[in-house]
Design a protein around this motif. Structure first.
Motif, PDB file in Angstrom:
ATOM      1  N   ALA A  61      13.687  -1.002  -8.713  1.00 10.96           N
ATOM      2  CA  ALA A  61      14.070  -1.251  -8.449  1.00 10.96           C
ATOM      3  C   ALA A  61      15.039  -1.854  -6.390  1.00 10.96           C
ATOM      4  O   ALA A  61      15.624  -2.896  -5.541  1.00 10.96           O
ATOM      5  CB  ALA A  61      16.151   0.461  -8.195  1.00 10.96           C
ATOM      6  N   GLY A  62      14.397  -1.041  -5.587  1.00 12.27           N
ATOM      7  CA  GLY A  62      14.086  -0.973  -4.685  1.00 12.27           C
ATOM      8  C   GLY A  62      13.339  -2.574  -3.794  1.00 12.27           C
ATOM      9  O   GLY A  62      13.849  -3.040  -3.281  1.00 12.27           O
ATOM     10  N   ARG A  63      12.271  -3.052  -5.069  1.00 15.14           N
ATOM     11  CA  ARG A  63      11.440  -4.093  -4.193  1.00 15.14           C
ATOM     12  C   ARG A  63      12.433  -5.030  -4.573  1.00 15.14           C
ATOM     13  O   ARG A  63      12.017  -6.446  -4.157  1.00 15.14           O
ATOM     14  CB  ARG A  63      10.197  -3.956  -4.947  1.00 15.14           C
ATOM     15  N   ASN A  64      13.341  -5.027  -5.692  1.00 22.37           N
ATOM     16  CA  ASN A  64      14.442  -6.114  -6.122  1.00 22.37           C
ATOM     17  C   ASN A  64      15.292  -6.451  -5.444  1.00 22.37           C
ATOM     18  O   ASN A  64      15.935  -7.223  -6.198  1.00 22.37           O
ATOM     19  CB  ASN A  64      13.926  -6.341  -7.746  1.00 22.37           C
ATOM     20  N   SER A  73      15.375   3.005   0.666  1.00 21.32           N
ATOM     21  CA  SER A  73      14.349   2.588   0.601  1.00 21.32           C
ATOM     22  C   SER A  73      13.826   2.883  -0.903  1.00 21.32           C
ATOM     23  O   SER A  73      14.549   2.569  -2.060  1.00 21.32           O
ATOM     24  CB  SER A  73      14.184   3.969   0.995  1.00 21.32           C
ATOM     25  N   PHE A  74      12.695   3.480  -0.769  1.00 19.59           N
ATOM     26  CA  PHE A  74      11.868   3.076  -1.686  1.00 19.59           C
ATOM     27  C   PHE A  74      10.532   3.579  -1.930  1.00 19.59           C
ATOM     28  O   PHE A  74       9.807   3.760  -0.971  1.00 19.59           O
ATOM     29  CB  PHE A  74      11.082   2.277  -3.065  1.00 19.59           C
ATOM     30  N   PRO A  75       9.880   4.509  -2.332  1.00 18.64           N
ATOM     31  CA  PRO A  75       8.572   5.149  -3.090  1.00 18.64           C
ATOM     32  C   PRO A  75       7.158   4.672  -2.310  1.00 18.64           C
ATOM     33  O   PRO A  75       6.970   5.186  -0.995  1.00 18.64           O
ATOM     34  CB  PRO A  75       8.283   6.025  -4.117  1.00 18.64           C
ATOM     35  N   SER A  76       7.005   3.568  -2.295  1.00 16.45           N
ATOM     36  CA  SER A  76       6.144   3.111  -1.535  1.00 16.45           C
ATOM     37  C   SER A  76       5.481   3.161   0.098  1.00 16.45           C
ATOM     38  O   SER A  76       5.114   3.068   0.487  1.00 16.45           O
ATOM     39  CB  SER A  76       4.931   2.026  -1.632  1.00 16.45           C
ATOM     40  N   ARG A  77       6.863   2.673   0.541  1.00 18.35           N
ATOM     41  CA  ARG A  77       7.376   2.528   1.590  1.00 18.35           C
ATOM     42  C   ARG A  77       7.737   4.559   2.853  1.00 18.35           C
ATOM     43  O   ARG A  77       7.430   4.496   3.433  1.00 18.35           O
ATOM     44  CB  ARG A  77       8.750   1.365   2.103  1.00 18.35           C
ATOM     45  N   ILE A  78       8.246   4.698   2.201  1.00 17.10           N
ATOM     46  CA  ILE A  78       8.631   5.732   2.331  1.00 17.10           C
ATOM     47  C   ILE A  78       7.215   6.641   2.382  1.00 17.10           C
ATOM     48  O   ILE A  78       6.317   7.821   3.193  1.00 17.10           O
ATOM     49  CB  ILE A  78       9.366   7.678   1.365  1.00 17.10           C
ATOM     50  N   GLY A  79       5.865   6.285   1.402  1.00 18.44           N
ATOM     51  CA  GLY A  79       4.863   7.100   1.153  1.00 18.44           C
ATOM     52  C   GLY A  79       4.099   6.528   2.582  1.00 18.44           C
ATOM     53  O   GLY A  79       2.966   7.362   3.214  1.00 18.44           O
TER      54      GLY A  79
END
Length: 288
Positions: A61-64, A73-79
């Protein structure tokens, strides 16, 4: 001779029957344990699947741009952000500060609250005197006392811990003292009949009977301690996860905000599981 042989044979049959019953009971118990372990594993797998599905949907959802990535945000960015702060050494400092403050507030709140509850049980007169004051303190909005603690104790760790104690101590007093009063009076009478002192009654009856309530209070205090510490860090701290949340809001870095919140959730879960482990040791040993 025939009669003695008959009695011996009957005894052998009885022993064999008893051993057979024990074996059947053991097999049933083993099957029960196996079923419980299977259910536990299924629960864990389902929980993990739900979490992974949520993270995957969040990432997609975040990437699209199905959601506002700036806000959520979204998990990969947070990580990636948390990893960068881990590498530069700042994340460990902030987590360590908040965790230390929380553990201290958690332990002090539980110990002080339990000690005051013991005093109230020990002295019914003191309990009657302090009852209205405890009720008033319980009704106060504890978070609103934060600025007062800052003025009285200074803008530092003491005011943060004081904010935490203002939340945890009163709840502990009310819960534990209520448990002390609900212990069956007949147990106390038995100790008294055999010449036991009030101290013996407390050590042998009141306190052991209240272990489940005390452990339940510990579980509640885990969450309350985190609330108190984070609120205190919002007000005065220059370090800690609460500070990162406020800083993230100020610079519109919501990835940092959500990452800090997730770290709080993980740390609180670990603390809760530690209390649950303690519960298994205390309550389990008591039942055995």
């Amino acid at each position: 001779m025939d009669e003695s042989k008959t009695i011996e044979a009957e005894g052998t049959v009885t022993i064999s029957g008893g051993l057979h019953s024990q074996q059947l009971a053991q097999k049933e118990y083993d099957r029960f344990l196996k079923a419980e372990r299977k259910t536990t594993h299924q629960v864990w797998l389902t929980q993990a699947a739900i979490l992974l599905l949520f993270l995957a949907l969040w990432e997609v959802a975040g990437r699209n741009q199905w959601i506002d990535a700036l806000l959520f945000s979204f998990p990969s960015r947070i990580g990636a952000l948390l990893y960068s702060k881990w590498v530069d050494g700042t994340l460990l400092i902030h987590v360590g500060v908040t965790l230390w403050e929380t553990v201290v507030g958690f332990l002090l709140g539980t110990l002080v609250g339990t000690a005051v509850a013991t005093m109230l049980w020990w002295s019914p007169f003191l309990s009657k005197v302090l009852d209205p004051y405890i009720v008033v303190l319980n009704s106060l909005p504890k978070v609103a006392l934060g600025p007062l603690f800052i003025v009285a104790l200074g803008p530092g760790v003491l005011s943060i811990i004081a904010t935490t104690l203002s939340i945890t101590v009163i709840i502990t007093i009310l819960t534990v003292y209520g448990s002390f009063k609900e212990v069956d009076a007949n147990y106390t009478k038995v100790i008294r009949i055999f010449g036991g002192s009030k101290s013996t009654v407390f050590q042998k009856v009141i306190l052991p009977a209240s272990y489940p309530t005390i452990v339940s209070t510990l579980k509640v205090n885990v969450g309350l301690s985190w609330v108190g510490v984070i609120v205190g860090e919002f007000l005065v701290s220059k370090e800690g996860l609460g500070y990162l949340i406020i800083y993230g809001f100020q610079v519109f870095n919501f990835t940092l905000v959500i990452g800090s919140v997730l770290l709080i959730a993980v740390a609180a879960t670990v603390m809760y599981q530690a209390v649950a482990y303690l519960e298994g040791k205390l309550i389990g040993n008591k039942r055995n």
